[in-house]
Design an enzyme around this catalytic site. Structure first.
Site, PDB file in Angstrom:
ATOM      1  N   SER A  15      37.635  37.419  38.331  1.00 43.85           N
ATOM      2  CA  SER A  15      36.618  37.143  36.932  1.00 43.85           C
ATOM      3  C   SER A  15      36.341  39.489  37.086  1.00 43.85           C
ATOM      4  O   SER A  15      35.641  39.872  36.338  1.00 43.85           O
ATOM      5  CB  SER A  15      35.190  36.869  37.156  1.00 43.85           C
ATOM      6  OG  SER A  15      35.362  35.662  36.074  1.00 43.85           O
ATOM      7  N   SER A  47      29.734  35.628  34.295  1.00 46.73           N
ATOM      8  CA  SER A  47      30.667  35.852  33.808  1.00 46.73           C
ATOM      9  C   SER A  47      31.152  34.212  33.211  1.00 46.73           C
ATOM     10  O   SER A  47      32.560  33.892  33.458  1.00 46.73           O
ATOM     11  CB  SER A  47      31.365  35.399  35.789  1.00 46.73           C
ATOM     12  OG  SER A  47      32.474  35.713  35.470  1.00 46.73           O
ATOM     13  N   LYS A  69      30.585  43.232  39.726  1.00 45.92           N
ATOM     14  CA  LYS A  69      31.153  42.725  39.265  1.00 45.92           C
ATOM     15  C   LYS A  69      31.731  41.043  40.321  1.00 45.92           C
ATOM     16  O   LYS A  69      32.407  41.805  41.654  1.00 45.92           O
ATOM     17  CB  LYS A  69      31.769  42.340  38.091  1.00 45.92           C
ATOM     18  CG  LYS A  69      32.490  40.808  37.467  1.00 45.92           C
ATOM     19  CD  LYS A  69      31.729  40.947  36.292  1.00 45.92           C
ATOM     20  CE  LYS A  69      32.047  39.224  35.574  1.00 45.92           C
ATOM     21  NZ  LYS A  69      31.998  38.221  36.817  1.00 45.92           N
ATOM     22  N   LYS A  93      36.883  40.637  34.270  1.00 42.72           N
ATOM     23  CA  LYS A  93      35.990  41.250  33.010  1.00 42.72           C
ATOM     24  C   LYS A  93      35.592  42.849  32.691  1.00 42.72           C
ATOM     25  O   LYS A  93      34.524  43.194  31.416  1.00 42.72           O
ATOM     26  CB  LYS A  93      34.730  40.132  33.267  1.00 42.72           C
ATOM     27  CG  LYS A  93      35.564  38.593  32.692  1.00 42.72           C
ATOM     28  CD  LYS A  93      33.937  38.234  33.051  1.00 42.72           C
ATOM     29  CE  LYS A  93      34.111  36.269  32.327  1.00 42.72           C
ATOM     30  NZ  LYS A  93      35.134  35.669  33.758  1.00 42.72           N
TER      31      LYS A  93
END
Length: 573
Positions: A24, A84, A187, A27
């Protein structure tokens, strides 16, 4: 990879250019392109996105989007950055790029502009796909561009929770944000193929460090490693350094063939109520004739409809009012309301129609033989929506009484099986399910209801060699076994010499002691990573201890803590 955020100077790297699964962390690029498109007027935060089937079908972690649902861009940004959510990221990608492939092409074009040399994207959310790769160096570059190119949006990465219209979403990174001083993003990422990834940034005084970790074995191990790397960065970075922002890439607009969105034309003009779906035919002409014949029998028909089975009553031709009207949101923030998409009503089950037709004989209903044959075919040829696991034996088998002993198959998991499964699933430091980038693996214990071959063989043999009834000979309980004599264990513990520990002193509350233990474990994970944290209640306060250590490891840990200026004392057996 550890980098000085201000100047871009690399302070430490190890295998930082190795292409790996980014999970992720992908993203970050999805959000970067979204911010870029908003800044150049492709659309706005309040523009409405219609969720595609592709976006709604993404696996967890999810916001819970449905095909055809409408939601503002700002809520998709919050869900993708904080929770997420894979469906939110895919919805942004489909909206901007037209489809997954179109958005991936724009992601790769932007990555090339940013100097990400070991990166190739295939999707918007980072779920594992062949050829979807990046490196710790490239993701550190990506995080630095987010900080400098879009400072007005960067605060979203430090939020612990936010309103995403459908639900309140909670950060997958809140454990590290709470534990490390100065941390404010960015993140997390997790899939079974990538392990536990994290790109993090922290500020202390005039210094700001950004670092990336790929392939952690657990959330706790990854966070401890990140804390070590950031500490190293703050130690090596100069107190005052010249701020040299990275070069902002030139805006190239949408990819060729992708729709050009204009923000001012995307505001919804009206929200019409969806009309009723056309009702499918419930039966053929013969079934209608049956219904008319049944209605004529007035003395046998009750005017009320209260005895209609629930599964049939729910399958009405007209959608219920609550399924037609869009759910009125309660959020007072900026953004259009989410319109609920009515679900199509299921068609009548043929087997239920056949059973209803067979409920009355032909002489009562007046049904023709053709109608009865059609009803029988419908009952036998078309299965119902719900298939039962059990089955009815045929008449011949039912007429013949069973012989031989009866074997009962227990389908309930045994206690020891449940304990092993729970022990495997319980990992207090594992937040892979919270991060939600992949479905958490279930405990590997399968409970089968199918008789084993040896059981079947015994049953078959018993059918011919043994009588149908078995009488137990022993009806009285056995005499109790003599009590075993107590044994004296000469050793202190069975932990292999791990009966040493480290005391960090007394604290005023249990919470303060727990917090100090956690902070210390993150600070020195090399020596304290395998130790157990324990708070002992004393008359004068709460003592924070690390236990379950060998003498050598306890002495080494205490020496390293004292070198940091922390109180520490050994606990012996």
């Amino acid at each position: 990879m550890v980098m000085d955020m201000r100047s871009g100077e690399v302070l430490y790297s190890k295998n930082a250019d190795t292409p790996l699964h980014p999970a992720s962390l992908t993203k970050m690029m999805t959000l970067y392109i979204t911010f870029q498109a908003i800044e150049h007027g492709e659309f706005s935060l309040d523009s409405i996105v219609t969720v595609t089937k592709h976006a709604a079908s993404q696996p967890p972690s999810r916001l819970g989007l449905r095909p055809g649902q409408k939601i503002a861009v700002r809520y998709l940004i919050r869900a993708a950055a904080i929770k997420s959510a894979n469906d939110a990221a895919a919805a942004l990608g489909d909206y901007i790029g037209g489809n997954e492939a179109g958005f991936a092409a724009r992601m790769n074009r932007t990555a090339k502009q940013l100097g990400m040399k070991n990166t190739h994207f295939v999707n918007a959310n980072g779920l594992t796909r062949k050829g979807h790769l990046s490196s710790a160096h490239d993701m550190t570059i990506m995080g630095r561009h987010l900080f400098f190119d879009f400072p007005q949006y960067y605060n979203i990465f430090s939020r612990h929770s936010a309103n995403a219209k459908i639900a309140t979403v909670y950060s997958t990174n809140r454990r590290f944000l709470s534990a490390y001083k100065g941390a404010d993003g960015i993140k997390t990422g997790y899939t079974s193929a990538s392990g536990f990834n994290l790109t993090a940034s922290a500020k202390r005084g005039n210094e700001r460090i950004i670092a990336t970790v790929f392939g952690g074995t657990s959330t706790a191990q990854r966070n401890a490693k990140m804390a070590t790397l950031l500490d190293l960065g703050f130690k090596r970075a100069p107190s005052n350094a010249r701020v040299l922002p990275p070069r902002v890439p030139r805006y190239l607009g949408p990819m060729k063939g992708a729709p050009m969105l204009v923000a001012q034309n995307l505001a919804p003009k009206a929200s019409p109520r969806p009309g009723n779906r056309p009702s499918p035919p419930r039966a053929d002409s013969d079934a209608i004739a049956l219904a008319l014949a049944a209605a004529v029998q007035g003395d046998q028909v009750d005017d009320s409809v209260t005895d209609t089975p629930e599964d049939v009553a729910e399958e009405t031709d007209t959608a219920a009012p609550e399924m037609q009207v869009a759910d009125a949101g309660t959020d007072t923030g900026i953004g259009a309301e989410i319109s609920a998409s009515p679900r199509p009503m299921p068609s009548p089950r043929a087997i239920q129609m056949a059973q209803a037709q067979q409920a009355k004989p032909a002489e009562v209903t007046g049904a023709t033989p053709l109608a009865q044959a059609a009803a029988s075919d419908a009952a036998s040829d078309e299965p119902s929506d719900i298939q039962l696991a059990s089955y009815e034996p045929d008449n011949a088998a039912a007429a013949k009484p069973p012989t031989g002993p009866k074997f009962v198959q227990n389908t309930a998991p045994q206690p020891e099986t449940m304990e092993l499964a729970q022990a495997r699933a319980l990992d207090l430091g594992d937040e892979s399910k919270a991060e939600g980038d992949a479905v958490e693996p279930t405990p590997g214990f399968a409970q089968t209801t199918k008789p084993q071959p040896e059981t079947t063989a015994m049953a078959n043999k018993g059918a011919t060699d043994q009588p149908s009834e078995v009488i137990l000979a022993a009806l009285t309980p056995e005499a109790p076994a003599p009590a075993a004599k107590p044994r004296v264990v000469a050793r202190l513990s069975s932990s292999g010499g791990r009966n040493w520990g480290v005391s960090l002193g007394l604290f005023g509350s249990n919470f303060a002691a727990e917090r100090h233990l956690l902070t210390t474990a993150l600070m020195d994970s090399d020596t304290l990573g395998d130790a157990l944290r324990k708070v002992a209640t004393r008359k004068t306060g709460y003592e924070a201890n690390f236990v379950g250590m060998t003498q050598d490891s306890a002495q080494l840990a205490c020496a390293r803590l004292q070198a940091r200026g922390m109180d520490c004392s050994l606990i012996g057996p």
